[in-house]
Design an enzyme around this catalytic site. Structure first.
Site, PDB file in Angstrom:
ATOM      1  N   HIS A   1       0.834  -1.201   0.000  1.00 20.04           N
ATOM      2  CA  HIS A   1       0.000   0.000   0.000  1.00 20.04           C
ATOM      3  C   HIS A   1       0.871   1.256   0.000  1.00 20.04           C
ATOM      4  O   HIS A   1       0.596   2.198  -0.749  1.00 20.04           O
ATOM      5  CB  HIS A   1      -0.918   0.008   1.216  1.00 20.04           C
ATOM      6  CG  HIS A   1      -2.031  -0.986   1.120  1.00 20.04           C
ATOM      7  ND1 HIS A   1      -2.938  -1.198   2.129  1.00 20.04           N
ATOM      8  CD2 HIS A   1      -2.383  -1.835   0.132  1.00 20.04           C
ATOM      9  CE1 HIS A   1      -3.799  -2.131   1.778  1.00 20.04           C
ATOM     10  NE2 HIS A   1      -3.471  -2.542   0.567  1.00 20.04           N
TER      11      HIS A   1
ATOM     12  N   HIS B   1       1.326  -2.653   9.090  1.00 25.30           N
ATOM     13  CA  HIS B   1       2.764  -2.906   8.984  1.00 25.30           C
ATOM     14  C   HIS B   1       3.564  -2.223  10.098  1.00 25.30           C
ATOM     15  O   HIS B   1       3.071  -1.378  10.819  1.00 25.30           O
ATOM     16  CB  HIS B   1       3.295  -2.464   7.621  1.00 25.30           C
ATOM     17  CG  HIS B   1       2.616  -3.138   6.464  1.00 25.30           C
ATOM     18  ND1 HIS B   1       2.989  -4.379   6.006  1.00 25.30           N
ATOM     19  CD2 HIS B   1       1.574  -2.743   5.691  1.00 25.30           C
ATOM     20  CE1 HIS B   1       2.208  -4.718   4.985  1.00 25.30           C
ATOM     21  NE2 HIS B   1       1.343  -3.751   4.786  1.00 25.30           N
TER      22      HIS B   1
END
Length: 217
Positions: A110, A169
């Site tokens: 992303h 993340h």
């Protein structure tokens, strides 16, 4: 690591996963219309449209790299808390099929995609400094609509990048993802597209003036 839990959040997550598709679909008519309006040459328009093929190749290669890194650095666990190693050399798909949790170095796709898409849109919209159409011009409505759509899409990508920075993340995975996005942008617009054997940059004033001078002669 936190994640989106509601249905609307999951839809937003899917929207980001296909970010390149949205960017591609809006940039294609924008590049075609603005470049044809400025140059009037179909060959130059097709050359500039090849930037989308380059972008697609960058997206695909980086996706493969990220997936390979996660595979070779990962293992399958029985719980999200990384307890109970199931099978060290099992791949991610098989791990999920057996109800396990795959943990590896998951470079943020992303962060990469949102960075690359936003920067590419900004680079291509720089051509607006050269595009001058009055309200009666046949392309005015189409170009204006695409500019609004691309501007809105860029805001979405920036917002979703910030959401990714908060919810997904760890820091190193987000940094690597962003660096790949910056590398894809600079490697093309900052280096390769400056060369003659490339799709080239959006039309610039100096080139347009050269073209007008040649017409006068």
């Amino acid at each position: 690591m936190q994640g989106f839990k509601s249905k609307s959040d999951r839809r937003a997550l899917y929207f980001v996963k296909v970010a390149w598709g949205w960017t591609f679909c809006l940039l294609l008519p924008f590049i075609a219309l603005t470049n044809y309006h400025l140059t009037g040459k179909a060959g130059l328009v097709l050359r500039r449209l090849s930037t989308l093929l380059v972008g697609t190749a960058i997206w695909y290669v980086c996706t493969v790299i990220f997936s390979s890194v996660e595979h070779y650095t990962g293992s399958c666990y029985q719980s999200p808390a990384l307890e109970g190693l199931r099978k060290e050399h099992q791949n991610k798909q098989q791990c999920h099929q057996e109800g396990g949790f795959w943990h590896g170095f998951d470079i943020s796709g992303h962060s990469f995609l949102l960075t690359f898409c936003a920067l590419m849109i900004v680079e291509e919209m720089a051509v607006l400094h050269e595009v001058k159409t009055d309200r009666s011009h046949s392309l005015h409505t189409a170009i204006t609509g695409l500019v609004v759509a691309l501007g809105f899409l860029t805001l979405i990508w920036v917002w979703m990048f910030l959401c990714t920075a908060v919810y997904f993340h760890n820091l190193s995975q987000k940094v690597f993802g962003t660096l790949f996005g910056l590398l894809g942008w600079y490697g093309t617009y900052g280096f390769w597209y400056l060369k003659s054997f490339s799709p080239g940059l959006p039309p610039q004033t100096s080139r347009l003036n050269l073209k007008q001078d040649s017409y006068k002669k």
